[in-house]
Design a protein around this motif. Structure first.
Motif, PDB file in Angstrom:
ATOM      1  N   LEU A 133       0.823  -1.211   0.000  1.00  0.00           N
ATOM      2  CA  LEU A 133       0.000   0.000   0.000  1.00  0.00           C
ATOM      3  C   LEU A 133       0.856   1.259   0.000  1.00  0.00           C
ATOM      4  O   LEU A 133       0.550   2.239  -0.690  1.00  0.00           O
ATOM      5  N   ARG A 134       1.938   1.250   0.786  1.00  0.00           N
ATOM      6  CA  ARG A 134       2.837   2.399   0.823  1.00  0.00           C
ATOM      7  C   ARG A 134       3.476   2.623  -0.543  1.00  0.00           C
ATOM      8  O   ARG A 134       3.519   3.749  -1.049  1.00  0.00           O
ATOM      9  N   THR A 135       3.938   1.555  -1.180  1.00  0.00           N
ATOM     10  CA  THR A 135       4.545   1.657  -2.509  1.00  0.00           C
ATOM     11  C   THR A 135       3.533   2.208  -3.506  1.00  0.00           C
ATOM     12  O   THR A 135       3.860   3.078  -4.320  1.00  0.00           O
ATOM     13  N   CYS A 136       2.317   1.716  -3.439  1.00  0.00           N
ATOM     14  CA  CYS A 136       1.266   2.188  -4.347  1.00  0.00           C
ATOM     15  C   CYS A 136       0.992   3.682  -4.130  1.00  0.00           C
ATOM     16  O   CYS A 136       0.839   4.437  -5.103  1.00  0.00           O
ATOM     17  N   ALA A 137       0.941   4.108  -2.862  1.00  0.00           N
ATOM     18  CA  ALA A 137       0.684   5.521  -2.561  1.00  0.00           C
ATOM     19  C   ALA A 137       1.825   6.402  -3.076  1.00  0.00           C
ATOM     20  O   ALA A 137       1.587   7.471  -3.672  1.00  0.00           O
ATOM     21  N   ILE A 138       3.066   5.965  -2.877  1.00  0.00           N
ATOM     22  CA  ILE A 138       4.220   6.732  -3.355  1.00  0.00           C
ATOM     23  C   ILE A 138       4.170   6.846  -4.874  1.00  0.00           C
ATOM     24  O   ILE A 138       4.353   7.942  -5.440  1.00  0.00           O
ATOM     25  N   ASN A 139       3.913   5.734  -5.551  1.00  0.00           N
ATOM     26  CA  ASN A 139       3.839   5.759  -7.020  1.00  0.00           C
ATOM     27  C   ASN A 139       2.706   6.649  -7.514  1.00  0.00           C
ATOM     28  O   ASN A 139       2.844   7.348  -8.514  1.00  0.00           O
ATOM     29  N   ALA A 153      12.892  13.014  -7.244  1.00  0.00           N
ATOM     30  CA  ALA A 153      14.032  12.119  -7.297  1.00  0.00           C
ATOM     31  C   ALA A 153      13.717  10.808  -6.590  1.00  0.00           C
ATOM     32  O   ALA A 153      13.026  10.792  -5.566  1.00  0.00           O
ATOM     33  N   LYS A 154      14.242   9.737  -7.160  1.00  0.00           N
ATOM     34  CA  LYS A 154      14.068   8.439  -6.487  1.00  0.00           C
ATOM     35  C   LYS A 154      14.950   8.415  -5.273  1.00  0.00           C
ATOM     36  O   LYS A 154      15.988   9.044  -5.210  1.00  0.00           O
ATOM     37  N   ASP A 156      14.933   6.974  -0.788  1.00  0.00           N
ATOM     38  CA  ASP A 156      14.207   6.305   0.288  1.00  0.00           C
ATOM     39  C   ASP A 156      12.876   7.019   0.553  1.00  0.00           C
ATOM     40  O   ASP A 156      12.624   8.123   0.101  1.00  0.00           O
ATOM     41  N   THR A 157      12.024   6.391   1.292  1.00  0.00           N
ATOM     42  CA  THR A 157      10.655   6.853   1.507  1.00  0.00           C
ATOM     43  C   THR A 157      10.567   8.275   2.092  1.00  0.00           C
ATOM     44  O   THR A 157       9.737   9.066   1.643  1.00  0.00           O
ATOM     45  N   PRO A 158      11.369   8.626   3.092  1.00  0.00           N
ATOM     46  CA  PRO A 158      11.242   9.975   3.655  1.00  0.00           C
ATOM     47  C   PRO A 158      11.454  11.090   2.620  1.00  0.00           C
ATOM     48  O   PRO A 158      10.898  12.173   2.739  1.00  0.00           O
ATOM     49  N   ARG A 159      12.244  10.829   1.581  1.00  0.00           N
ATOM     50  CA  ARG A 159      12.465  11.845   0.553  1.00  0.00           C
ATOM     51  C   ARG A 159      11.271  11.933  -0.331  1.00  0.00           C
ATOM     52  O   ARG A 159      11.018  12.839  -1.039  1.00  0.00           O
TER      53      ARG A 159
END
Length: 159
Positions: A133-139, A153-154, A156-159
């Motif tokens: 779910l987190r990956t989907c939200a980020i994408n 920019a690609k 880590d998650t906090p960026r």
């Protein structure tokens, strides 16, 4: 010893009891801990066979606490159903086939994980779902920003 076939579903469990004299008795009970415990207690001692499913772990525990010898079987083991005609498949017939398989030993038992193992599996599964779910939200956020000409920019998650 009586042999019991249990066709367990989300709301209703169909039971077929094969008595020692060869007579069959069928009944339906709500698939709840209380309902099953009451019925299983009346059927003990005996042996019960049910297919592996989402709810089979806790149903098997209830049956064992009631004093029934419990077997959870592989639902894909075709020999367990004998001469079943697939065009006329009913819950009553499935329960009867399970009772006969229980009596004759025509089943393939599955591994039953302990309560602790099931808890760990649930936790690992929940974490995997949250990561997806987190990956989907980020994408999704990245795609919406990119649609507006903003490139993220690609990293880590906090960026």
């Amino acid at each position: 010893m009586r042999s019991i076939g249990a066709d367990v579903h989300k709301r209703i469990t169909v039971l077929c009891v094969l008595e020692e004299n060869g007579e069959f008795r069928r009944s339906r009970v709500a698939t709840t801990r209380e309902g099953l415990a009451e019925v299983f207690g009346e059927l003990a001692p005996g042996k019960i066979l049910m297919e592996a499913s989402t709810v089979s772990a806790w149903v098997a525990e209830v049956a064992e606490k009631a004093g029934l010898e419990t077997v959870v079987a592989d639902p894909n083991y075709v020999a367990m159903y004998g001469e079943r005609n697939r065009r006329v498949k009913t819950d009553d017939r499935d329960a009867m086939a399970l009772a006969v398989a229980c009596r004759t030993g025509t089943y393939r038992a599955v591994y039953r994980p302990s309560a602790a193992e099931r808890a760990v599996r649930r936790e690992v599964g929940q974490r995997a779902t949250l990561v997806r779910l987190r990956t989907c939200a980020i994408n999704h956020v990245r795609a919406n920003l990119l649609a507006e000409g903003i490139s993220v920019a690609k990293g880590d998650t906090p960026r």
